[in-house]
Design a protein around this motif. Structure first.
Motif, PDB file in Angstrom:
ATOM      1  N   GLY A 187      58.174  78.899 -22.314  1.00  0.00           N
ATOM      2  CA  GLY A 187      59.419  78.797 -21.559  1.00  0.00           C
ATOM      3  C   GLY A 187      59.260  78.344 -20.135  1.00  0.00           C
ATOM      4  N   GLY A 188      58.018  78.087 -19.683  1.00  0.00           N
ATOM      5  CA  GLY A 188      57.817  77.560 -18.345  1.00  0.00           C
ATOM      6  C   GLY A 188      58.310  76.125 -18.247  1.00  0.00           C
ATOM      7  N   PHE A 189      58.574  75.679 -17.043  1.00  0.00           N
ATOM      8  CA  PHE A 189      59.070  74.323 -16.822  1.00  0.00           C
ATOM      9  C   PHE A 189      58.084  73.321 -17.405  1.00  0.00           C
ATOM     10  CE2 PHE A 189      59.143  70.462 -14.212  1.00  0.00           C
ATOM     11  CZ  PHE A 189      60.468  70.085 -14.355  1.00  0.00           C
ATOM     12  N   GLY A 190      58.532  72.529 -18.373  1.00  0.00           N
ATOM     13  CA  GLY A 190      57.678  71.509 -18.973  1.00  0.00           C
ATOM     14  C   GLY A 190      56.707  72.013 -20.004  1.00  0.00           C
ATOM     15  N   ASP A 191      56.824  73.270 -20.453  1.00  0.00           N
ATOM     16  CA  ASP A 191      55.887  73.826 -21.428  1.00  0.00           C
ATOM     17  C   ASP A 191      56.370  73.682 -22.866  1.00  0.00           C
ATOM     18  OD1 ASP A 191      54.050  74.548 -19.548  1.00  0.00           O
ATOM     19  OD2 ASP A 191      54.649  76.647 -19.419  1.00  0.00           O
TER      20      ASP A 191
END
Length: 888
Positions: A91-95
């Motif tokens: 759920g991290g940015f760009g993950d």
């Protein structure tokens, strides 16, 4: 074939000029030309043509990206296409993570204007590096299966080609501001000059995105820049230069057990777990001096530049060439050391599960923290070496740097023999050097860190410099500034790739067909900068193994061959078929096992055979495609880690056995299925888009694995043998839903207003299990390996609904405003998107090695029919995004 050395290839790239057909190729679908280059495959970009190129393909255009993407990850725009399963990962940015027909990121070829961007060491694609593509993409073409690319690339599951805007687009500019949940803010400015009378044109974009994602402790900041310069001096020559990058940093989240998510849920009564999990929980973060601080922060900048030249040599011949370079800079953080012998993740946390960074700093500096117990569970004394951290004591945050310099050239010559026949041939050359040192990013109150793994500086040397876990504004900055401040690791990877490809095409009346083939050599070398040439590495003292600093290149040949034919029955119906075979080289991580300076003794190419049939229907109001496919993937590389050795048969107790691993031989997967994709224009005000995919993805035979220590010496496992059988025959392939359905309704009640609703359904989703679970050698009279008995864990099915609207109104002078809004997961559905474990419900005592393990399993209980011991990712709850764009 003689290897091309680094200086030769760099010179070729520096001196070359090139060309790729850009977005206008995708948009020119109405062309009636019978030229073969417009009928099947064009330039180096290999754009599939409807009713002509015999592959399964879906195309997403820029308007749809702008309308529906919002604050989602770029691959998520493909979630309504058949056999595509995209999740947000942690759920991290760009993950985000994408699977096509059950094949993951490393087996999907990702290209930008025909240029391959999969990592040359492991085939991976990190979407945070390409987050800015959504702002400059004119179209995304998703070719499922082996696809139409002529290159020897990792397109086992499919090929994703991102076609960016060209410099010679019409004169126009826009300003966009976007908002979203959890402080999401995006701003961008773009402008195209259009083409001048002398043939010059320019396009550029600048943007920034920042805020937090859905889960706790998920701050991020990203920038995006794009510059294109075009020059067309005459009808024979067309030049395009592009330079784009998206430097970013973001905090990450990893899997937790379902029980942990429930423990952190709302509504706790008398110490009991909540009925619903806390989907926002993140175990990796806490406050340090009042600010968000994470154990795991990813930071990276991967700009890519290309110089393209399209030369129309004659009416029958043309040469398309692209020279490109990529300069990756950045890495990901983690930790070194321990507190009282404990991992940092086992140190006491706050009541809401946050890391206690301020207390960790105090302990590092010598304070006694009463509940920082040791492994025995008793109170521990203060730090014995306050202010001094080592691998075994004290905590520092480090980053493993994964930087690279990558240079490449693609050239493709096409010649039209006559009205029906055409051939093309080309060269694909790449040189990649990866830098993998480690650095300290935060001493957390320590004065220094003592590194003892560099054999050139024994017994240790002192590190005192901390690097920021943020990308540099300079895309060409050195990977590491000071070699004396490297910590944790220091090795490099070198890959040299060169190949040739050719294709023959035929087109006449209703038939178009092609046959193509390619061959490539990939050379791999690993360089350990902490090993002295000719000196024995200390952990290898028992075997006497001598480890060199440079392994020397290991060259491996690979090839592919494929062909297809399309037949247009009439103006409405067409059928196609394609077939292909790949002999694909393993990645660098397979060539040198366990990240060591030793060659894999069982190297073999992976073998992929794929066949596909398709049918298409076209009318003025209704379009549909149906595809049948079967892909066999044999000799798939797999490594087992986390093994338990047999101490009686392995009397040596040196550190080499801490890195025991096993190479798995004989893994074969077969992925087959059927896909449907349709579009129906019900009337002036309503359009429907739908997709259904039914897959049957499974292992088709058992496999064997052989265990080794880190020096490639055979080693016995706890079973007493170094060979194990993995009972995989018939087990379902995990990590992607094998049944998916989507339906999109687009309502256009008045001019300029579009309202769209999206329903998706996922079923037959299996856990991404560890092959260790299927080790038959674990079986005995009282214990049966759970996965062997139960197969792959099937996760609960789920439905998702999205809703959005977009309204554009024009003002004088050709200017306009566009306002859009989206709500994702409208009904706030709680669902598991991925599982990294394979613990089945309703197991008996015989499935466990001890009473204690069985009692722990029983006490954990179940959630929605799934054992709470499973480690999972929950999907995001309800999120939203809104934006306004001014076009002038």
């Amino acid at each position: 074939m003689k290897l091309i050395n680094k200086s030769m290839l760099t010179a070729i790239i520096t001196l070359s000029t090139a060309s790729v057909y850009y977005a206008q190729q995708v948009q020119d679908t109405a062309s009636k030309s019978k030229d073969i280059e417009e009928v099947v495959l064009t330039g180096v970009a290999d754009i599939a043509k409807d009713r002509k190129t015999p592959v399964a393909v879906s195309t997403i255009k820029a308007a749809q990206i702008a309308e529906r993407l919002g604050n989602q990850e770029l691959p998520e725009i493909l979630n309504t296409t058949p056999s595509v399963y995209v999740t947000k990962g942690g759920g991290g940015f760009g993950d985000a993570s994408i699977r096509v027909r059950g094949f993951g990121n490393s087996n999907i070829a990702v290209m930008i204007n025909g240029i391959p961007v999969n990592d040359m060491e492991n085939g991976a694609v990190y979407w945070s590096n390409w987050a800015g593509l959504s702002d400059v993409t004119s179209a995304i073409q998703m070719q499922r299966g082996l696809g139409s690319s002529k290159l020897a690339i990792a397109s086992v599951g499919g090929t994703m080609n991102y076609i960016t805007r060209a410099a010679d687009m019409k004169r126009q500019g826009n300003v966009t501001v976007g908002l979203g949940n959890d402080g999401y803010l995006k701003t961008s400015f773009a402008y195209n000059t259009g083409k001048s009378a002398k043939g010059w044109s320019t396009s550029f974009l600048l943007g920034r995105t920042a805020g937090s994602m859905y889960f706790e402790g998920s701050e991020f900041e990203a920038y995006n820049y794009y510059f294109a310069l075009g020059y067309q001096p005459n009808e024979k020559h067309d030049f395009q230069f592009t330079f784009t990058g998206a430097p970013q940093w973001h905090n990450q989240n990893f899997t937790n057990s379902i029980a942990t998510f429930l423990d952190m849920g709302d509504g706790l009564l008398d110490g009991k777990k909540a009925a619903d999990p806390n989907r926002r929980y993140n175990s990796n973060w806490g406050l340090l001096n009042g600010e968000e601080f994470s154990t795991n922060t990813n930071y990276y900048s991967k700009p890519i530049m290309s110089l393209n030249w399209d030369w129309k040599i004659s009416e029958k011949s043309k040469l398309s060439t692209v020279g490109y370079a990529s300069f990756g800079r950045g890495g990901g953080t983690g930790f070194l050391g321990s507190i009282n012998g404990k991992s940092i993740f086992n140190v006491a946390k706050t009541a809401d599960g946050q890391m206690r960074w301020d207390d960790i700093v105090r302990w590092n500096q010598g304070a006694v923290i009463a509940d920082f117990t040791n492994n025995a569970g008793t109170a521990a004394p203060a730090n014995a070496t306050p202010g001094i951290a080592t691998r075994n004591n004290g905590i520092v945050r480090r980053a493993h740097v994964n930087s690279h310099n990558w240079y490449g050239i693609l050239t493709n010559f096409q010649h039209k023999i006559n009205e029906n026949w055409n051939f093309s041939a080309g060269f694909d050359g790449r040189y990649y050097y990866g830098y993998h040192p480690g650095v300290i990013t935060d001493f957390l109150g320590n004065r220094e860190y003592r590194e003892n793994q560099n054999l050139n500086q024994q017994p240790y040397y002192t590190v005192t410099e901390a690097y920021k876990a943020k990308p540099s504004a300079n895309p060409f900055v050195k990977a590491i500034k000071d070699d004396s401040q490297i910590a944790s690791r220091n090795y490099d990877g070198e890959v040299l790739w060169y190949g040739v490809f050719g294709q023959v095409e035929y087109s006449k009346d209703k038939i178009s067909a092609f046959i193509q083939g390619s061959a490539s050599n990939q050379g791999f070398q690993r360089i350990d900068n902490w090993v002295v040439d000719g000196v024995t590495r200390q952990p290898n003292a028992v075997t006497g193994e001598v480890v060199q600093r440079k392994t020397g290149f290991k060259n491996i040949l690979g090839y592919n061959a494929k062909g297809g034919v399309n037949y247009n029955i009439d103006e409405m119906h067409n059928v196609f078929a394609n077939v292909g075979y790949y002999s694909r080289q393993p990645f660098l991580t397979a060539v040198y096992p366990n990240n060591q300076q030793v060659l894999n003794p069982n190297l073999t190419n992976e073998k992929i055979f794929s066949a596909e049939l398709g049918y298409g229907f076209r009318s003025s109001d209704f379009k549909a495609n149906v595809n049948l496919y079967r892909t066999s993937w044999a000799d798939r590389f797999q490594r087992r880690t986390g093994l338990t050795i047999d101490p009686d048969n392995n009397p040596a107790t040196n550190n080499s056995f801490l890195n025991a691993y096993a190479e798995v031989n004989g893994i074969t997967e077969v992925h087959s299925g059927i896909e449907f994709e349709g579009f129906y224009k019900v009337g002036k005000f309503l359009e429907l888009e739908g997709a259904v995919s039914i897959g049957d993805w499974k292992y088709t035979k058992d496999a064997t694995s052989t265990a080794y220590d880190e020096n490639n010496n055979p080693i016995n496992l706890s079973s007493g043998s170094n060979v194990s059988t993995l009972a995989l025959d018939g087990v379902k392939v995990g990590d992607a839903a094998q049944f998916t359905t989507s339906l999109v309704a687009i309502v256009k009640p008045i001019e300029g207003l579009r309202i769209f609703a999206n329903w998706r359904y996922y079923d037959k989703l299996y856990a991404g299990f560890n092959v260790n679970d299927f080790d038959n050698s674990r079986n005995n009279a009282t214990y049966t390996a759970p996965a062997t008995e139960f197969g792959a864990l099937e996760l609960p099915d789920y439905h998702l609904f999205d809703l959005g609207a977009s309204y554009r109104f024009n003002i004088k002078g050709g200017q306009s405003f566009t306002i859009g809004a989206n709500v994702y997961n409208l009904f706030d559905t709680t669902y598991i998107s991925e599982s990294t474990s394979n613990v089945h419900a309703n197991q008996s005592r015989r499935n466990f090695t001890s009473d204690a393990a069985y009692n722990s399993y029983v006490n954990a209980g179940q959630w929605n029919g799934v054992s709470q011991q499973n480690t999972v990712y929950f999907g995001f709850g309800r999120t939203w995004a809104a934006n306004v764009t001014f076009t002038f």
